[in-house]
Every structure is written in C-alpha cells, then in structure tokens.
Design an enzyme around this catalytic site. Structure first.
Site, PDB file in Angstrom:
ATOM      1  N   TYR A 159       0.838  -1.204   0.000  1.00  0.00           N
ATOM      2  CA  TYR A 159       0.000   0.000   0.000  1.00  0.00           C
ATOM      3  C   TYR A 159       0.874   1.255   0.000  1.00  0.00           C
ATOM      4  O   TYR A 159       0.688   2.164  -0.819  1.00  0.00           O
ATOM      5  CB  TYR A 159      -0.941  -0.009   1.205  1.00  0.00           C
ATOM      6  CG  TYR A 159      -1.973   1.105   1.172  1.00  0.00           C
ATOM      7  CD1 TYR A 159      -3.068   1.037   0.318  1.00  0.00           C
ATOM      8  CD2 TYR A 159      -1.849   2.224   1.993  1.00  0.00           C
ATOM      9  CE1 TYR A 159      -4.012   2.059   0.271  1.00  0.00           C
ATOM     10  CE2 TYR A 159      -2.786   3.247   1.956  1.00  0.00           C
ATOM     11  CZ  TYR A 159      -3.867   3.164   1.087  1.00  0.00           C
ATOM     12  OH  TYR A 159      -4.795   4.180   1.048  1.00  0.00           O
ATOM     13  N   LYS A 163       1.205   3.862  -3.142  1.00  0.00           N
ATOM     14  CA  LYS A 163       0.723   5.243  -3.010  1.00  0.00           C
ATOM     15  C   LYS A 163       1.866   6.244  -3.244  1.00  0.00           C
ATOM     16  O   LYS A 163       1.636   7.341  -3.765  1.00  0.00           O
ATOM     17  CB  LYS A 163       0.063   5.455  -1.649  1.00  0.00           C
ATOM     18  CG  LYS A 163      -1.265   4.699  -1.505  1.00  0.00           C
ATOM     19  CD  LYS A 163      -2.272   5.138  -2.566  1.00  0.00           C
ATOM     20  CE  LYS A 163      -3.667   4.593  -2.318  1.00  0.00           C
ATOM     21  NZ  LYS A 163      -4.666   5.101  -3.267  1.00  0.00           N
ATOM     22  N   THR A 194     -14.127   5.536   7.159  1.00  0.00           N
ATOM     23  CA  THR A 194     -14.757   4.652   6.164  1.00  0.00           C
ATOM     24  C   THR A 194     -14.699   3.221   6.692  1.00  0.00           C
ATOM     25  O   THR A 194     -13.856   2.879   7.527  1.00  0.00           O
ATOM     26  CB  THR A 194     -14.025   4.680   4.807  1.00  0.00           C
ATOM     27  OG1 THR A 194     -12.669   4.267   5.027  1.00  0.00           O
ATOM     28  CG2 THR A 194     -14.047   6.050   4.159  1.00  0.00           C
TER      29      THR A 194
HETATM   30  N1  LIG Z   1     -10.380   5.484   3.855  1.00  0.00           N
HETATM   31  C1  LIG Z   1      -9.208   6.001   4.215  1.00  0.00           C
HETATM   32  O1  LIG Z   1      -8.896   6.188   5.389  1.00  0.00           O
HETATM   33  C2  LIG Z   1      -8.208   6.362   3.151  1.00  0.00           C
HETATM   34  C3  LIG Z   1      -7.034   7.015   3.532  1.00  0.00           C
HETATM   35  C4  LIG Z   1      -6.099   7.372   2.564  1.00  0.00           C
HETATM   36  C5  LIG Z   1      -6.360   7.066   1.223  1.00  0.00           C
HETATM   37  N2  LIG Z   1      -7.509   6.415   0.882  1.00  0.00           N
HETATM   38  C6  LIG Z   1      -7.724   6.120  -0.529  1.00  0.00           C
HETATM   39  O2  LIG Z   1      -8.994   6.625  -0.923  1.00  0.00           O
HETATM   40  C7  LIG Z   1      -9.510   5.826  -1.997  1.00  0.00           C
HETATM   41  C8  LIG Z   1     -10.928   5.369  -1.700  1.00  0.00           C
HETATM   42  O3  LIG Z   1     -10.934   4.592  -0.520  1.00  0.00           O
HETATM   43  P1  LIG Z   1     -12.267   4.227   0.278  1.00  0.00           P
HETATM   44  O4  LIG Z   1     -11.920   4.197   1.704  1.00  0.00           O
HETATM   45  O5  LIG Z   1     -13.399   5.069  -0.206  1.00  0.00           O
HETATM   46  O6  LIG Z   1     -12.468   2.704  -0.193  1.00  0.00           O
HETATM   47  P2  LIG Z   1     -13.727   1.936  -0.797  1.00  0.00           P
HETATM   48  O7  LIG Z   1     -13.375   0.485  -0.687  1.00  0.00           O
HETATM   49  O8  LIG Z   1     -15.001   2.394  -0.186  1.00  0.00           O
HETATM   50  O9  LIG Z   1     -13.712   2.371  -2.339  1.00  0.00           O
HETATM   51  C9  LIG Z   1     -12.879   1.813  -3.294  1.00  0.00           C
HETATM   52  C10 LIG Z   1     -13.713   1.512  -4.533  1.00  0.00           C
HETATM   53  O10 LIG Z   1     -12.859   1.061  -5.580  1.00  0.00           O
HETATM   54  C11 LIG Z   1     -13.531   0.040  -6.286  1.00  0.00           C
HETATM   55  N3  LIG Z   1     -12.560  -0.788  -6.994  1.00  0.00           N
HETATM   56  C12 LIG Z   1     -11.711  -1.724  -6.480  1.00  0.00           C
HETATM   57  N4  LIG Z   1     -11.006  -2.296  -7.455  1.00  0.00           N
HETATM   58  C13 LIG Z   1     -11.395  -1.717  -8.622  1.00  0.00           C
HETATM   59  C14 LIG Z   1     -11.027  -1.890  -9.981  1.00  0.00           C
HETATM   60  N5  LIG Z   1     -10.113  -2.809 -10.333  1.00  0.00           N
HETATM   61  N6  LIG Z   1     -11.609  -1.122 -10.912  1.00  0.00           N
HETATM   62  C15 LIG Z   1     -12.547  -0.200 -10.566  1.00  0.00           C
HETATM   63  N7  LIG Z   1     -12.967  -0.005  -9.298  1.00  0.00           N
HETATM   64  C16 LIG Z   1     -12.380  -0.756  -8.343  1.00  0.00           C
HETATM   65  C17 LIG Z   1     -14.284  -0.735  -5.209  1.00  0.00           C
HETATM   66  O11 LIG Z   1     -15.365  -1.500  -5.731  1.00  0.00           O
HETATM   67  C18 LIG Z   1     -14.751   0.406  -4.299  1.00  0.00           C
HETATM   68  O12 LIG Z   1     -16.044   0.858  -4.643  1.00  0.00           O
HETATM   69  C19 LIG Z   1      -8.489   4.722  -2.218  1.00  0.00           C
HETATM   70  O13 LIG Z   1      -7.593   5.103  -3.237  1.00  0.00           O
HETATM   71  C20 LIG Z   1      -7.772   4.650  -0.888  1.00  0.00           C
HETATM   72  O14 LIG Z   1      -6.473   4.092  -0.999  1.00  0.00           O
HETATM   73  C21 LIG Z   1      -8.433   6.058   1.810  1.00  0.00           C
END
Ligand SMILES: NC(=O)c1ccc[n+]([C@@H]2O[C@H](COP(=O)([O-])OP(=O)(O)OC[C@H]3O[C@@H](n4cnc5c(N)ncnc54)[C@H](O)[C@@H]3O)[C@@H](O)[C@H]2O)c1
Length: 264
Positions: A159, A163, A194
């Site tokens: 991860y 990133k 989330t």
């Molecule tokens: N939640 C956090 O604390 C956090 C912190 C830092 C960064 N992020 C980043 O934010 C982004 C969203 O995270 P989130 O928490 O909303 O997660 P989430 O799991 O709710 O959303 C991710 C979405 O990506 C989709 N997905 C997965 N593989 C895929 C593919 N091959 N093609 C198309 N869609 C695909 C999933 O179906 C899902 O709907 C990510 O990039 C994550 O790394 C999240």
C-alpha cells in the site's frame, strides 16, 4: 447547486465512484454542476450513487470499470464522451483492499494486485482520459494517494509503495500534459472514517475513530466530504495555478505524530 457552481459545464469520470470516498466525490462534483460518470468494478454500487445523483436533479451515469484492464478503461472514457459529449475531469479513486502483512508474509499476488489497481489503474485511466481532455481543450486529473505514500507503516509495504508511486506518476502526468492545458494533482488523505479503513484493524468504525482520533491534530479522523472538498478544489479553476503537486488532507497527522511509533 450552489450560487457559484465550481464545476459548471465539466464532465467528470470518477473511478471507484461506488466506494465511500469516490461516492462523496461524485456527489460533490454533481452538486457543483458537473455531469458525472460513476465508474466502479461493482456496477451495482456505481448505479446506486448515480441514481442518488439523478434523483437530486443533477446529471450522472454509471459504468462498470475494471481499472486494471486497458480495454475497460478505454471503454469507460468513450462512454463518458458518448453520454455527455466530452471528458474534462478524471478522479482516480479506486484502490485494492490489500491485507496487512510484512514483506515476508504478504503474497506476491497481493503485492501485484495493489500495484495493478492503485498504480497501473491510474496510469491506464490517465492514458485514455488525456486524449479526450485534449479534445475538450484541457482538463484536470485528481488522483487519490495517501498520507501512507509519504511515510512507511508497519505491515503495509504494498500500500505504502503503491501510493508513493501515485505521487510520482502524477508529477509526470502534470509535466507531460501541461502543454494541453491538463493539470494533474494528488490528494493524500489521512485516516478517513470509512468501512474499509476501520475494519482492517478494528472491530468497528467507532473503535477505529476512538483509537485513531487522538493521533490527529484536529482530534478526529477525516470525513469523506472533506476529501470531496479537496477534490473539487483540484478539479476546478480555483486551483488553476496548481499542478504536479499534492494536497495533504491529513488533519495534521504527518506534522504531529506521523511516525511508525504511532501507527494509526
Ligand atoms: N479510507 C481512508 O482512510 C483512506 C485514507 C487514505 C487514502 N484512501 C484512498 O482513498 C480511496 C478510496 O478509498 P475508500 O476508503 O473510499 O475505499 P472503498 O473500498 O469504499 O472504495 C474503493 C472503490 O474502488 C472500487 N474498486 C476496487 N477495485 C477496482 C477496480 N479494479 N476497478 C474499478 N474499481 C475498483 C471498489 O469497488 C470500491 O467501490 C483509495 O484510493 C484509498 O487508498 C483512503
């Protein structure tokens, strides 16, 4: 729509648009006047977000997208252009759910999946989107990285490395496509409230927020709407002088306790 719609006449495609942060970005983009293509590997999740937006009176359409497959990425961009006439805005939000585990324990499959979705997926989507953006006279790419792309964390080699790669990929996109009036920036969120982030190491969202909150200068984890606000800024002309850089939305985590001594 607000008094001054920041994204009026834009057409945006949001990958991972069916997810929590992606969904919030879709809703905010639509509220700011953009027509939004909600793209996700789960068509059901994408349709739910698109229907919600359409019910609010704004423009949206759902499409099934696997960001790891070139044809699927190309088709999603074509779908946006066919449905709404052009593409001006790409939000790269999709990411793989990678299990915790140090390099000894993490499988090669999980390592590869993290890079395929988190990095190659953003490369492929950008590859096809820039062509449509160039035809539209310019555009903006907003890619979600992470505070964990800036620091190392225990048990998260794929991860963190993926990133960090997103930060570098985005700088190169900004450099190569500036001549076409295309900007590219990242957002590095800290821990956002989330399901995915919470349940990786905690039993519930409540427990995750209770434990993680104190590691943030603002005393709490972030909200999906706060990432959507940053994405809206980067997608709009409000950030016209910003490209090839990162918006760190981490509640002060890196400034305060962003060390491996305090891995929340
Ligand atoms: N939640 C956090 O604390 C956090 C912190 C830092 C960064 N992020 C980043 O934010 C982004 C969203 O995270 P989130 O928490 O909303 O997660 P989430 O799991 O709710 O959303 C991710 C979405 O990506 C989709 N997905 C997965 N593989 C895929 C593919 N091959 N093609 C198309 N869609 C695909 C999933 O179906 C899902 O709907 C990510 O990039 C994550 O790394 C999240």
């Amino acid at each position: 729509m607000g008094e001054r719609a920041l994204l009026a006449s834009r057409v945006a495609l949001v990958t991972g648009g069916g997810g929590e942060i992606g969904g919030a970005i879709c809703r905010r983009f639509a509220a700011e006047g953009a027509a939004v293509v909600v793209a996700d590997i789960s068509l059901e999740k994408a349709q739910k977000v698109a229907n919600e937006i359409k019910n609010s009176g704004a423009n949206a359409a759902a499409v099934c997208l696997d960001v790891t497959v070139a044809q699927s990425c190309s088709d999603a961009v074509s779908f946006a252009v066919k449905t709404f006439g052009k593409l001006t805005t790409l939000a790269n939000v999709a990411a793989a759910a990678t299990p915790l585990g140090d390099a000894e324990k993490l499988s090669l499959d999980d390592w590869n999946k993290a890079f395929q979705v988190n990095v190659t997926g953003q490369f492929l989507m950008s590859k096809f989107a820039v062509v449509a953006m160039r035809e539209a006279g310019g555009g903006a790419i907003v890619s979600i990285a992470s505070s964990h792309g800036h620091i190392g964390m225990p048990g998260r080699p794929a991860y963190c490395a993926s990133k960090a790669a997103v930060l570098q990929l985005t700088k190169c996109l900004a450099i190569d496509f500036a001549k076409y009036n295309i900007r590219a920036n990242t957002i590095s969120p800290g821990a956002i409230d989330t399901e995915r982030a919470a349940l990786q190491r905690f039993k519930s969202r409540e427990e995750a927020n209770r434990v993680k909150g104190p590691a943030y200068l603002v005393g709490r984890t972030g909200k999906v709407e706060e990432i959507a606000a940053g994405a809206t800024y980067l997608a709009s002309d409000e950030s016209a002088f910003m490209t090839g850089t990162d918006l760190l939305l981490d509640g002060g985590y890196l400034a305060f306790k962003g060390t491996t001594d305090n891995p929340v």
